[in-house]
Design an enzyme around this catalytic site. Structure first.
Site, PDB file in Angstrom:
ATOM      1  N   ASP A 186      68.978 -15.249   1.738  1.00  0.00           N
ATOM      2  CA  ASP A 186      68.916 -13.681   1.939  1.00  0.00           C
ATOM      3  C   ASP A 186      67.502 -13.685   2.933  1.00  0.00           C
ATOM      4  O   ASP A 186      66.555 -13.296   2.567  1.00  0.00           O
ATOM      5  CB  ASP A 186      68.576 -12.995   0.538  1.00  0.00           C
ATOM      6  CG  ASP A 186      68.738 -11.391   0.882  1.00  0.00           C
ATOM      7  OD1 ASP A 186      68.918 -11.037   1.840  1.00  0.00           O
ATOM      8  OD2 ASP A 186      68.231 -10.731  -0.146  1.00  0.00           O
ATOM      9  N   GLU A 220      64.438  -4.927   6.142  1.00  0.00           N
ATOM     10  CA  GLU A 220      65.746  -4.717   5.311  1.00  0.00           C
ATOM     11  C   GLU A 220      65.410  -4.510   3.911  1.00  0.00           C
ATOM     12  O   GLU A 220      65.964  -3.834   3.134  1.00  0.00           O
ATOM     13  CB  GLU A 220      66.890  -5.632   5.487  1.00  0.00           C
ATOM     14  CG  GLU A 220      67.949  -5.161   4.938  1.00  0.00           C
ATOM     15  CD  GLU A 220      68.485  -5.556   3.411  1.00  0.00           C
ATOM     16  OE1 GLU A 220      69.331  -5.091   2.972  1.00  0.00           O
ATOM     17  OE2 GLU A 220      67.589  -6.410   2.798  1.00  0.00           O
ATOM     18  N   GLU A 221      64.287  -5.424   3.416  1.00  0.00           N
ATOM     19  CA  GLU A 221      64.165  -5.568   2.011  1.00  0.00           C
ATOM     20  C   GLU A 221      63.016  -4.291   1.511  1.00  0.00           C
ATOM     21  O   GLU A 221      62.877  -4.193   0.009  1.00  0.00           O
ATOM     22  CB  GLU A 221      63.474  -6.878   1.487  1.00  0.00           C
ATOM     23  CG  GLU A 221      64.328  -8.239   1.987  1.00  0.00           C
ATOM     24  CD  GLU A 221      65.300  -8.408   0.850  1.00  0.00           C
ATOM     25  OE1 GLU A 221      65.586  -7.541   0.005  1.00  0.00           O
ATOM     26  OE2 GLU A 221      66.024  -9.403   1.312  1.00  0.00           O
TER      27      GLU A 221
END
Ligand SMILES: *[C@@H]1O[C@H](CO)[C@@H](O)[C@H](O)[C@H]1NC(C)=O
Ligand SMILES: *[C@@H]1O[C@H](CO)[C@@H](O)[C@H](O)[C@H]1NC(C)=O
Ligand SMILES: *[C@@H]1O[C@H](CO)[C@@H](O)[C@H](O)[C@H]1NC(C)=O
Length: 465
Positions: A186, A220-221
């Protein structure tokens, strides 16, 4: 994969929710080998090794070796820029404001120095060709994210860390070799596979260089601030070729996230919610003289957890996670105040309408509880419940009707809703979300190589070649 699209500021308040928001893949997880499948492992023969194995795995290793926890993506962006230039891309770095200060008016990141430095954060944009025209109109965006969740975990082969300086002969490894480390799944697995697939297609003359653009975003996280920045940037562009001053319209966007190499048909939406109960303090021996905020809160939460907040065939049930509960001051005092923070995974409505539908449903449940409890009808200090549903979005649909791909539906959030526009969205990538934020984050060489093949087919499909 990310938890929420709220701003970084509001998100910091939600941070305690993070550990409770374990995303789950709804389908196929049983059939998918988690990390490797010994029964299908082969002894290595030359035929098993695709020509791109070494560049693919080297690129992946370089990316995983560089720590890039959200907010500190500078170095990995600079590394990626260099790698993409070496692969004959025209690269632009897009400086994104510091993570915690996106909506801060007193933002002191007004440093005008244009020098690229690892202390800043950058989205990385790349166009095929050394002197490519950096346009967007009608291109297919191939994108993923370069930030990762904490803590940093070193790059390892079959569980043994391999220091960056140690040489590695990738051709001697079997395809079920496990590669692990933070971000290996990820989403640096997606980044490496996308770049390799694009390069392969270009070299084989199977892709028009003017039909695609690569984008690797930060944040994004946490809040999706990297993709939101790009989306805003795109909306501010005007195409010189068009007569009207309309911003460029992307043809399609391929998002790389761990989907176990299945094409996602979409993912649930998400909204945060805060439920506050107020009561009247008093001696615990005489509960009838006060009004317990904790008791009221517990009853309301129970009802919210049991309630049907909407379901759909594609996404299943809307689910509530009560992540944080707080209230009261002492065991022998009737609680005057209590509150709970929730993350709700929305299965109904569309991307824009889902949050509103959820708010209506949750407020209905809270109203019912208030009526049953006879709260709010008497004096002002009688107590009450207040529900605030925060920012969020409804289910996000992606195109999954592509020949040759198995499909899945995800329960986790992505950057897909952060990119505005009328383009077609695809969501696909190697590895499983079930290990993505864990200590055991990893995937096999086979997972990565299958993803390259998958991306090749998907990119060709998306551009309509
Ligand atoms: C786009 O334009 C708006 C309005 O001028 C501005 O507030 C915003 O910062 C711009 N976005 C980017 C990424 O430059
Ligand atoms: C969805 O909720 C209903 C009750 O509202 C329940 O019967 C059903 O089992 C739930 N489905 C899943 C997949 O959890
Ligand atoms: C956009 O590109 C696709 C192929 O990628 C092509 O079929 C289509 O005609 C193009 N549309 C415009 C408006 O240029």
């Amino acid at each position: 994969m990310k938890f929420n699209t709220r701003t970084a500021l509001t998100l910091s308040a939600l941070a305690p929710l993070a550990s409770a928001l374990l995303p789950i893949i709804e389908q196929q997880q049983q059939q998918q080998p988690l990390l490797s499948n010994p029964e299908t492992s082969n002894t290595v023969t030359e035929n098993d090794i695709p020509s791109y194995r070494v560049p693919l795995l080297s690129l992946h290793r370089t990316l995983v070796n560089t720590p890039s926890i959200s907010g500190t993506e500078g170095q990995v962006a600079l590394d990626l820029k260099k790698l993409l230039i070496d692969l004959d891309f025209t690269v632009q770095l897009q400086r994104v404001p510091p993570a915690a200060r996106i909506h801060d008016d007193d933002n002191d990141d007004d440093n005008d120095d244009d020098d690229e430095s690892p202390q800043y954060r950058y989205n990385v944009l790349a166009w095929p060709g050394r002197h490519a025209t950096p346009t967007f109109h009608n291109r297919t965006l191939i994108t993923s994210h370069i930030d990762v969740v904490p803590p940093f975990l070193p790059y390892a082969i079959n569980g043994s860390p391999v220091p960056p300086s140690e040489p590695l002969d990738f051709t001697s490894l079997s395809s079920d070799t496990l590669i692990s480390g933070r971000g290996s799944v990820d989403a640096k697995g997606s980044v490496a596979a996308q770049i390799t697939a694009t390069k392969e297609l270009l070299e084989n003359g199977e892709l028009d260089p003017a039909s695609v653009v690569l984008l690797y975003v930060v944040g994004e996280e946490i809040s999706g601030d990297g993709m939101k920045f790009f989306s805003s940037f795109l909306a501010n562009q005007t195409t010189s070729s068009s007569l009207s001053n309309t911003p460029p319209r992307l043809h399609a966007a391929i998002f790389g996230e761990p989907t176990t190499n299945l094409l996602a048909c979409g993912h649930k939406g998400i909204a945060s919610a805060l439920l506050t109960a107020t009561g009247k303090a008093g001696h615990s021996g005489y509960p009838w003289l006060g009004r317990s905020a904790t008791a009221l809160l517990v009853r309301a939460l129970d009802r919210l957890l049991q309630a049907d907040l909407g379901s759909s065939e594609r996404y299943g049930n809307t689910t509530v996670n009560v992540g944080v509960v707080q209230g009261g001051v002492a065991a022998n005092v009737i609680a005057k105040e209590a509150w709970a923070r929730m993350a709700v995974r929305i299965a109904v409505g569309g991307r824009k309408s889902g949050r509103g539908i959820l708010e209506g449903e949750m407020k209905r449940v809270v109203r019912e509880v208030l009526e049953e409890e006879g709260v709010g009808k008497g004096k002002e200090d009688d107590g009450g419940l207040e529900l605030v549903v925060g920012h969020g979005y409804g289910p996000v649909e992606c195109e999954c009707d592509v020949e040759g791909f198995g499909t899945m539906v995800a329960n986790y959030g992505t950057d897909v809703p952060n990119l505005e526009g009328e383009h077609t969205n695809y969501l696909y990538g190697p590895g499983t979300i079930l290990v993505a934020h864990g200590d055991n984050e990893g995937l096999t060489i086979q997972d990565l190589e299958e993803a390259v093949e998958g991306y090749k087919r998907l990119i060709k499909h998306a551009v309509g070649a």
